[in-house]
Write a protein that holds these residues in place. Structure first.
Motif, mmCIF file in Angstrom:
data_model
loop_
_atom_site.group_PDB
_atom_site.id
_atom_site.type_symbol
_atom_site.label_atom_id
_atom_site.label_comp_id
_atom_site.label_asym_id
_atom_site.label_seq_id
_atom_site.Cartn_x
_atom_site.Cartn_y
_atom_site.Cartn_z
ATOM 1 N N ARG A 309 0.837 -1.211 0.000
ATOM 2 C CA ARG A 309 0.000 0.000 0.000
ATOM 3 C C ARG A 309 0.870 1.259 0.000
ATOM 4 O O ARG A 309 0.598 2.214 -0.724
ATOM 5 C CB ARG A 309 -0.939 -0.008 1.203
ATOM 6 N N GLU A 311 3.914 1.607 -1.096
ATOM 7 C CA GLU A 311 4.592 1.764 -2.381
ATOM 8 C C GLU A 311 3.664 2.425 -3.390
ATOM 9 O O GLU A 311 4.084 3.282 -4.189
ATOM 10 C CB GLU A 311 5.057 0.395 -2.893
ATOM 11 N N LEU A 312 2.374 2.043 -3.353
ATOM 12 C CA LEU A 312 1.387 2.614 -4.269
ATOM 13 C C LEU A 312 1.109 4.083 -3.932
ATOM 14 O O LEU A 312 1.048 4.940 -4.826
ATOM 15 C CB LEU A 312 0.096 1.790 -4.201
ATOM 16 N N SER A 315 4.340 6.670 -4.438
ATOM 17 C CA SER A 315 4.991 6.743 -5.745
ATOM 18 C C SER A 315 4.442 7.903 -6.570
ATOM 19 O O SER A 315 4.914 8.174 -7.669
ATOM 20 C CB SER A 315 4.779 5.434 -6.511
#
Length: 591
Positions: A309, A311-312, A315
């Motif tokens: 989660r 990382e999403l 980013s």
């Protein structure tokens, strides 16, 4: 162990012109000498009514239709003693009102839930305590004042002489609660009844009050009847606990047994639906899950799922950037009204929030978190700094230019009752913002959208014409969420929206917020002083103190390795923090 108070088969009913409601239904319990007995349950379970019946302080519409409340005290003469009983027994329910005065305050004292309404606003704090002392001890005001100041010192009030002459509105909530404790202890009672004494307080103030009550109990040997809906608080201070549900006692035992091995489905639900600092669940269990024996399994969010989660989320570019924001208020003015001294409510604060994130904002009352939230929504004037939303500095926009952003950035306030117009039906309250922003084709389309929103937050179409007073606290909070969603916002500021709710209602509202975030892609600024709720809801956390940032990062890093003393004290003050949470109980069981 000898009993000091016994309640046997007590039934309390409230009558109106239309109906009779049984608030307490044939309960029996006992309080031993030197013991702290907890009574736990949600609003409406009958716990406060039970306490008020001991003091005979029920309103005129309420009465005891059966049972007895026995108070045991040492016999004062040989004639009052029997061969098998060395104490005198009094049934408090059968005493005339004139005889109750020597028991109220002197033998049984009570600390009420809301100190602001318990203290008389037109009398000085110290004078209210001296009045209680003089009533029972028949001493001069001068001597009573000396005792009161000593009591204020004992309950750790700062500057006792000043607070003696202060009015209730001139001191903080925690200080008012300590004045109430001093008043309750002024005549050295045998029993102290504490009705939700820490519910509205910050965790650090709450810890101080609990420590103080524990010390007073050990010093004076008094017994306590401690009423709360918070099992964490109960675990900190009580020896035994009884659980009330719909006016009945459904479970009783030691704190260890009831919290870690609950048997009744209602108790299992209360234990399970309390958020924990030690874990985060995909969905909070609710009391109804256990009472209805639903096929539900609480699933803990794994580190791998958390990492994916993050990382999403991180980013992408931030949707909100707060840069060096400061908000200040004048606290002293000259005779011409010009400010001489300022209070920095928000002091040079900077952070970022990413689309789809739940960003937590925590701290004690007065730390500046609500002011910061209001400044972002342009409900408070900013002294300096920038609030950049989607690459636009909101502070530089005119009111007309800000209008589209007013739709996108909505606030759900702390008190749902004062947030809703009591003279407007809840359906019209949801329709109104759509009318202001000219959304949808006509009035019928707006009403249909309002009904859809009511159903989205778990209410029904037939609730549309009803008024705020016809709903519970949790339902009113859901109505406020529905009203905020009426403008299809993307950024929702939630200001302490579960702080006054029972743990089961709190779990329902938290689940609703998580569902809405997934359904509509909402971004949250979630303001709370409850770090357990923050842990459950938020991806990152900012801790504030005196308008400044104390910590900023992932919740588990801040909780497990606090870098600053203030943050460490805040975390350690959470009830039950030092012990792991009870294992989530299985569904089912006899009701």
């Amino acid at each position: 162990m000898a009993s000091l108070l016994e309640i046997n088969n007590l039934t309390i009913e409230f009558s109106s012109e239309r109906s009779t409601t049984r608030a307490v239904d044939g309960i029996s319990l006992h309080l031993n000498r030197g013991e702290t007995l907890g009574i736990v349950g949600e609003s409406g379970s009958g716990k406060s009514v039970t306490a008020l019946s001991v003091m005979r302080l029920l309103p005129n519409t309420g009465r005891a239709t059966s049972g007895e409340i026995l108070f045991y005290q040492p016999a004062t003469s040989n004639e009052q003693r029997t061969a098998n009983n060395q104490q005198r027994t009094t049934n408090l329910l059968s005493l005339p009102e004139s005889s109750l005065r020597k028991y109220r305050g002197a033998e049984i004292a009570m600390i009420f839930q809301e100190p602001m309404t318990s203290l008389n606003p037109v009398f000085r704090c110290g004078h209210q305590v001296t009045e209680a002392i003089q009533l029972h001890q028949k001493i001069s005001f001068k001597d009573a004042k000396v005792q009161t100041i000593k009591l204020f010192e004992r309950v750790q009030l700062p500057d006792p002489v000043r607070i003696f002459e202060a009015y209730p509105h001139q001191i903080s909530g925690g200080q008012k609660q300590r004045v109430m404790i001093a008043m309750a202890m002024s005549c050295r009672p045998s029993i102290l009844i504490a009705d939700e004494p820490t519910t509205a307080l910050d965790v650090t103030v709450q810890k101080t009050i609990l420590d103080l009550m524990r010390e007073l109990k050990e010093e004076s040997g008094l017994s306590m009847l401690f009423i709360s809906h918070d099992l964490g608080v109960i675990s900190e201070i009580c020896d035994r606990v009884v659980v009330m549900f719909q006016g009945k006692i459904v479970e009783e035992g030691t704190v260890e047994k009831v919290l870690h091995s609950p048997e009744h489905p209602y108790t299992k639900g209360l234990v399970a639906c309390r958020p924990s600092l030690h874990r985060k669940l995909w969905r909070m269990p609710t009391v109804s899950d256990f009472l209805e024996n639903k096929n539900y399994e609480a699933r803990v969010v794994t580190p791998a799922e958390t990492s994916a989660r993050r990382e999403l989320l991180y980013s992408q570019a931030p949707v909100l950037q707060v840069k060096n924001l400061s908000v200040r208020y004048p606290v002293k003015k000259n005779w011409m009204g010009q400010p001489l001294k300022w209070l920095n409510a928000v002091d040079d604060v900077s952070f970022e929030v990413f689309a789809g994130e739940a960003f937590g904002l925590a701290g004690e009352s007065g730390c500046g978190k609500t002011t910061l939230g209001r400044a972002i929504a342009r409900l408070t004037e900013v002294h300096s700094g920038e609030v950049i939303y989607k690459n636009t500095d909101l502070q530089k926009l005119t009111e007309e230019e800000f209008r589209p952003y007013r739709r996108e950035i909505q606030v759900v306030f702390q008190d749902p009752y004062s947030s809703l117009n009591p003279r407007m039906s809840i359906g019209n309250a949801i329709v109104e913002p759509m009318q202001v922003h000219k959304l949808h084709e006509n009035e019928r389309a707006r009403q249909e959208k309002a009904v859809e929103l009511l159903e989205t937050v778990g209410l029904q179409a037939e609730h549309f014409p009803r008024y705020p007073h016809e709903f519970s606290g949790g339902q009113r909070q859901r109505i406020c969420v529905a009203r905020a969603l009426a403008l299809t916002p993307k950024f929702l500021i939630c200001d302490e929206i579960v702080s006054s709710l029972d743990v089961s209602v709190q779990a329902t509202v938290l689940n609703l917020l998580m569902d809405l975030q997934e359904k509509f892609g909402l971004t949250y600024l979630f303001i709370s002083h409850d770090l357990s709720v923050i842990k459950q809801m938020c991806d990152r956390l900012l801790v504030m103190n005196n308008g400044k940032i104390e910590a900023l990062g992932f919740p588990e890093d801040i909780f497990e390795k606090p870098e600053r003393e203030y943050v460490r004290r805040l975390v350690e003050a959470i009830p039950g923090y030092s012990t792991p949470p009870p294992t989530l109980p299985p569904m089912g069981g006899e009701t």
